[in-house]
Design a protein around this motif. Sequence first.
Motif, PDB file in Angstrom:
ATOM      1  N   LYS A   1       0.843  -1.207   0.000  1.00 46.98           N
ATOM      2  CA  LYS A   1       0.000   0.000   0.000  1.00 46.98           C
ATOM      3  C   LYS A   1       0.872   1.247   0.000  1.00 46.98           C
ATOM      4  O   LYS A   1       0.611   2.193  -0.748  1.00 46.98           O
ATOM      5  N   ARG A   2       1.902   1.252   0.817  1.00 49.46           N
ATOM      6  CA  ARG A   2       2.802   2.414   0.878  1.00 49.46           C
ATOM      7  C   ARG A   2       3.566   2.624  -0.425  1.00 49.46           C
ATOM      8  O   ARG A   2       4.017   3.727  -0.712  1.00 49.46           O
ATOM      9  N   ALA A   3       3.712   1.549  -1.208  1.00 52.50           N
ATOM     10  CA  ALA A   3       4.378   1.652  -2.515  1.00 52.50           C
ATOM     11  C   ALA A   3       3.419   2.193  -3.581  1.00 52.50           C
ATOM     12  O   ALA A   3       3.792   2.324  -4.734  1.00 52.50           O
ATOM     13  N   GLY A   4       2.182   2.480  -3.167  1.00 52.22           N
ATOM     14  CA  GLY A   4       1.248   3.124  -4.083  1.00 52.22           C
ATOM     15  C   GLY A   4       0.163   2.247  -4.662  1.00 52.22           C
ATOM     16  O   GLY A   4      -0.603   2.700  -5.517  1.00 52.22           O
ATOM     17  N   VAL A   5       0.075   0.995  -4.239  1.00 49.49           N
ATOM     18  CA  VAL A   5      -0.968   0.116  -4.766  1.00 49.49           C
ATOM     19  C   VAL A   5      -2.289   0.487  -4.097  1.00 49.49           C
ATOM     20  O   VAL A   5      -2.409   0.423  -2.873  1.00 49.49           O
ATOM     21  N   PRO A   6      -3.272   0.886  -4.897  1.00 49.13           N
ATOM     22  CA  PRO A   6      -4.559   1.250  -4.312  1.00 49.13           C
ATOM     23  C   PRO A   6      -5.278   0.015  -3.773  1.00 49.13           C
ATOM     24  O   PRO A   6      -5.255  -1.048  -4.390  1.00 49.13           O
ATOM     25  N   MET A   7      -5.874   0.177  -2.589  1.00 43.78           N
ATOM     26  CA  MET A   7      -6.643  -0.936  -2.034  1.00 43.78           C
ATOM     27  C   MET A   7      -7.751  -0.377  -1.165  1.00 43.78           C
ATOM     28  O   MET A   7      -7.508   0.474  -0.317  1.00 43.78           O
ATOM     29  N   THR A   8      -8.947  -0.867  -1.425  1.00 39.02           N
ATOM     30  CA  THR A   8     -10.086  -0.482  -0.608  1.00 39.02           C
ATOM     31  C   THR A   8     -10.610  -1.671   0.184  1.00 39.02           C
ATOM     32  O   THR A   8     -11.172  -1.504   1.250  1.00 39.02           O
ATOM     33  N   GLU A   9     -10.415  -2.865  -0.359  1.00 31.98           N
ATOM     34  CA  GLU A   9     -10.877  -4.083   0.299  1.00 31.98           C
ATOM     35  C   GLU A   9      -9.799  -5.150   0.167  1.00 31.98           C
ATOM     36  O   GLU A   9      -9.213  -5.323  -0.900  1.00 31.98           O
ATOM     37  N   VAL A  10      -9.558  -5.872   1.269  1.00 32.54           N
ATOM     38  CA  VAL A  10      -8.558  -6.927   1.273  1.00 32.54           C
ATOM     39  C   VAL A  10      -9.164  -8.176   1.904  1.00 32.54           C
ATOM     40  O   VAL A  10      -9.820  -8.103   2.945  1.00 32.54           O
ATOM     41  N   ASN A  11      -8.938  -9.303   1.257  1.00 34.15           N
ATOM     42  CA  ASN A  11      -9.350 -10.596   1.783  1.00 34.15           C
ATOM     43  C   ASN A  11      -8.205 -11.141   2.620  1.00 34.15           C
ATOM     44  O   ASN A  11      -7.088 -11.262   2.135  1.00 34.15           O
ATOM     45  N   VAL A  12      -8.486 -11.439   3.880  1.00 37.03           N
ATOM     46  CA  VAL A  12      -7.473 -12.009   4.760  1.00 37.03           C
ATOM     47  C   VAL A  12      -7.803 -13.481   4.927  1.00 37.03           C
ATOM     48  O   VAL A  12      -8.851 -13.833   5.473  1.00 37.03           O
TER      49      VAL A  12
END
Length: 161
Positions: free
Chosen positions: A92-103
């Motif tokens: 995420k800090r490298a710029g990959v957009p994420m709104t939802e993550v499956n754990v």
Amino acid sequence: MDITVIRVDDRLIHGQVVFGWTQALGIEQILVADDATAANPTQRDLLLLAVPTGVVADVLSIDDAAKVIAASTSRIPTMVLVKGPRELQTLKRAGVPMTEVNVGNVHTGPGRRRLTKEVHATGEEIAIWRELAAEGVQLEALWLPGQTRTDLGKLVAQLAD
């Protein structure tokens, strides 16, 4: 890149990913973002052996995966896999957009607290989960498609330290 799902699973590519998630979501590409695995040709090759016919896969460092995601114009349904919350945060800090993550699965071990049946975390990892949730990332603990989802962000927010 058409990221259909970002999944945290310390096993990376394995049976549930191959048969459960790729089929249920129509995944045609898997991108593993993991520094240690990308740096180990034997581990990388073993993971890629598990990829089903018709699915393209690659194992890259987190930084390289972020660059590929940012530069891609592909519309291929893609699953991005990371081993744990630290790797997810780095992505995420490298710029990959994420709104939802499956754990999915994060194993137990010394110093790890059980959050759900399949998800365990250290105090540091719980802090990372909390930070990601506070940044607006919806964290859903879900082992297989169709099972009951657990709101991991809500769960970690309610935990006593």
